[in-house]
Design a protein around this motif. Structure first.
Motif, short mmCIF file in Angstrom:
data_model
loop_
_atom_site.label_atom_id
_atom_site.label_comp_id
_atom_site.label_asym_id
_atom_site.label_seq_id
_atom_site.Cartn_x
_atom_site.Cartn_y
_atom_site.Cartn_z
N LYS A 78 12.96 -35.07 24.65
CA LYS A 78 12.52 -36.11 23.62
C LYS A 78 11.50 -35.17 22.80
O LYS A 78 11.54 -35.54 21.37
CB LYS A 78 11.47 -37.03 24.49
N ASP A 79 10.84 -34.49 23.45
CA ASP A 79 9.48 -33.76 22.69
C ASP A 79 9.75 -32.19 22.48
O ASP A 79 8.80 -31.44 22.00
CB ASP A 79 8.32 -34.12 22.91
N GLY A 80 10.57 -31.50 23.05
CA GLY A 80 10.73 -30.19 23.09
C GLY A 80 10.83 -29.31 21.87
O GLY A 80 10.51 -28.20 21.77
N ASP A 81 11.28 -30.01 20.83
CA ASP A 81 11.60 -29.50 19.67
C ASP A 81 10.23 -29.45 18.84
O ASP A 81 10.23 -28.56 17.62
CB ASP A 81 12.66 -30.00 19.03
N LYS A 82 9.21 -30.03 19.21
CA LYS A 82 8.02 -30.30 18.36
C LYS A 82 7.16 -28.99 18.95
O LYS A 82 6.76 -29.09 20.04
CB LYS A 82 7.28 -31.45 18.74
N PRO A 83 6.68 -28.15 18.08
CA PRO A 83 6.18 -26.90 18.39
C PRO A 83 4.78 -26.97 19.10
O PRO A 83 4.47 -26.04 19.94
CB PRO A 83 6.03 -25.97 17.15
N LYS A 84 4.26 -27.92 18.99
CA LYS A 84 2.86 -28.02 19.85
C LYS A 84 2.79 -29.16 20.74
O LYS A 84 1.66 -29.58 21.22
CB LYS A 84 1.73 -28.55 18.59
N SER A 85 3.97 -29.89 21.02
CA SER A 85 3.92 -30.78 22.01
C SER A 85 3.64 -30.44 23.39
O SER A 85 4.04 -29.18 23.76
CB SER A 85 5.60 -31.27 22.14
N GLU A 86 2.94 -30.91 24.16
CA GLU A 86 2.43 -30.58 25.56
C GLU A 86 2.93 -31.51 26.71
O GLU A 86 2.63 -32.69 26.30
CB GLU A 86 1.03 -30.21 25.66
N PHE A 87 3.33 -31.06 27.78
CA PHE A 87 3.50 -31.92 29.04
C PHE A 87 2.27 -31.91 29.81
O PHE A 87 2.13 -30.89 30.57
CB PHE A 87 4.78 -31.22 29.48
N PHE A 88 1.35 -33.08 29.77
CA PHE A 88 0.29 -33.05 30.51
C PHE A 88 0.29 -33.66 31.73
O PHE A 88 1.12 -34.48 31.93
CB PHE A 88 -0.75 -33.73 29.48
N ILE A 89 -0.65 -33.22 32.74
CA ILE A 89 -0.74 -33.90 34.07
C ILE A 89 -0.78 -35.71 33.87
O ILE A 89 0.00 -36.11 34.60
CB ILE A 89 -1.85 -33.37 34.92
N PRO A 90 -1.60 -36.00 32.96
CA PRO A 90 -1.66 -37.62 32.81
C PRO A 90 -0.61 -38.13 32.41
O PRO A 90 -0.03 -39.30 32.83
CB PRO A 90 -2.67 -37.92 31.91
N ILE A 91 0.62 -37.47 31.75
CA ILE A 91 1.87 -37.96 31.65
C ILE A 91 2.48 -38.28 33.10
O ILE A 91 3.44 -39.38 33.20
CB ILE A 91 2.73 -36.89 30.84
N VAL A 92 2.54 -37.47 33.72
CA VAL A 92 3.01 -37.69 35.29
C VAL A 92 2.36 -38.61 36.01
O VAL A 92 2.90 -39.54 36.70
CB VAL A 92 3.06 -36.28 35.93
#
Length: 300
Positions: A234-248
């Protein structure tokens, strides 16, 4: 089984340029990490796992191994951009790793027991480690996680606005939502947050906030791995996207996979959000040492 403490330190080097300049705040040159580890040992944690960048491993070993030898087991995990991407084509303009939940996922093969996660450069206080250790030993399960809830007024900087994860809890003291407020500050006698349109909203001083001190069962790895794959699509192509703990955590709660206990603490949090915060951190630690909370040399 003794719980493990996972310390998120992969971003430290980029802040300091090198660990050689890592800031010393304690009377005998202790860093904030030293205090966290000291508190973790006395609360009954059995292992420390550092998440670091591979190129800083020798600096880390040099700084921490002489102090910790014979006191607690230590392991190192690297947060590398390719980890758990399963051949996903990383965009050329991507320069930084994928965020805190990816950092936790990188520790999957190093941790098999309930564990806590903290930031490397935040001072959390003895009470928080004791509450986290008790939770991890007695209550952590695949469907029961935790977050330490700090009183908002004990996490504010005098030198500018801060971002805080404001916790909403249900009647049983379980987390129902975390709302990221990116501009929280003191406005006269009140604490307020600003919304995107510049509107100000007051917050009660006792409002519980997350300072990224989590308690997890190892089942978090499996869920994180699955959600990370979805995140990349979904967001891997956005250079500044981050997978944060609160997402999980948010997915875990909203899909009724379990509950997240909010562990309230009256501990004073400190961190260096602004360089002007540093003298205050030093003064606060000196006061704690003077009051006998900590020895004047942690590792003597």
């Amino acid at each position: 089984m003794q719980p493990t403490l996972l310390i998120l330190a992969a971003g430290m080097a980029s802040r300091y340029g090198s660990l050689k300049q890592i800031q010393q705040f304690g009377p005998s040159g202790e860093t904030i990490i030293d205090y966290s580890i000291y508190d973790a040992i006395r609360a009954g944690f059995g292992k420390i796992v550092f998440i670091i960048r591979k190129d800083f491993e020798s600096d880390f070993r040099e700084i921490f191994e002489p102090k910790l030898k014979g006191r607690i087991a230590v392991d190192y995990v690297y947060q590398e951009m390719e980890a758990f991407t399963d051949g996903y084509a990383i965009p050329a303009e991507r320069s930084k790793p994928w965020g805190t939940a990816h950092a936790v996922l990188c520790a999957k093969h190093a941790i098999n027991e309930p564990f806590a996660v903290i930031n490397a450069d935040d001072f959390y206080g003895r009470d928080s480690f004791q509450k986290a250790a008790t939770f991890l030993k007695d209550a952590a399960k695949p469907d029961v996680w935790s977050v330490v809830g700090y009183e908002l007024s004990k996490t504010i900087s005098e030198h500018g606005s801060v971002s805080r994860g404001v916790c909403a809890a249900d009647g049983n003291g379980n987390l129902s939502a975390i709302n990221e407020r990116t501009k929280v500050y003191k406005d006269g006698e009140q604490i307020v947050y600003e919304d995107a349109d510049g509107g100000k909203h007051p917050l009660e001083p006792q409002t519980p906030v997350s300072m990224n001190f989590w308690g997890f069962h190892p089942s978090v790895f499996e869920l994180s791995e699955r959600l990370f794959k979805e995140f990349l699509q979904k967001d891997g192509d956005k250079p500044k996207s981050e997978f944060f703990i609160p997402i999980v955590v948010d997915h875990f709660i909203k899909n009724n996979l379990g509950v997240v206990n909010v562990l309230p603490t009256g501990a004073q949090w400190f961190g260096v959000t602004y360089k002007e915060d540093a003298p205050g951190v030093q003064a606060s630690l000196s006061a704690l040492v003077k009051n006998g909370e900590y020895p004047d040399n942690l590792w003597k």
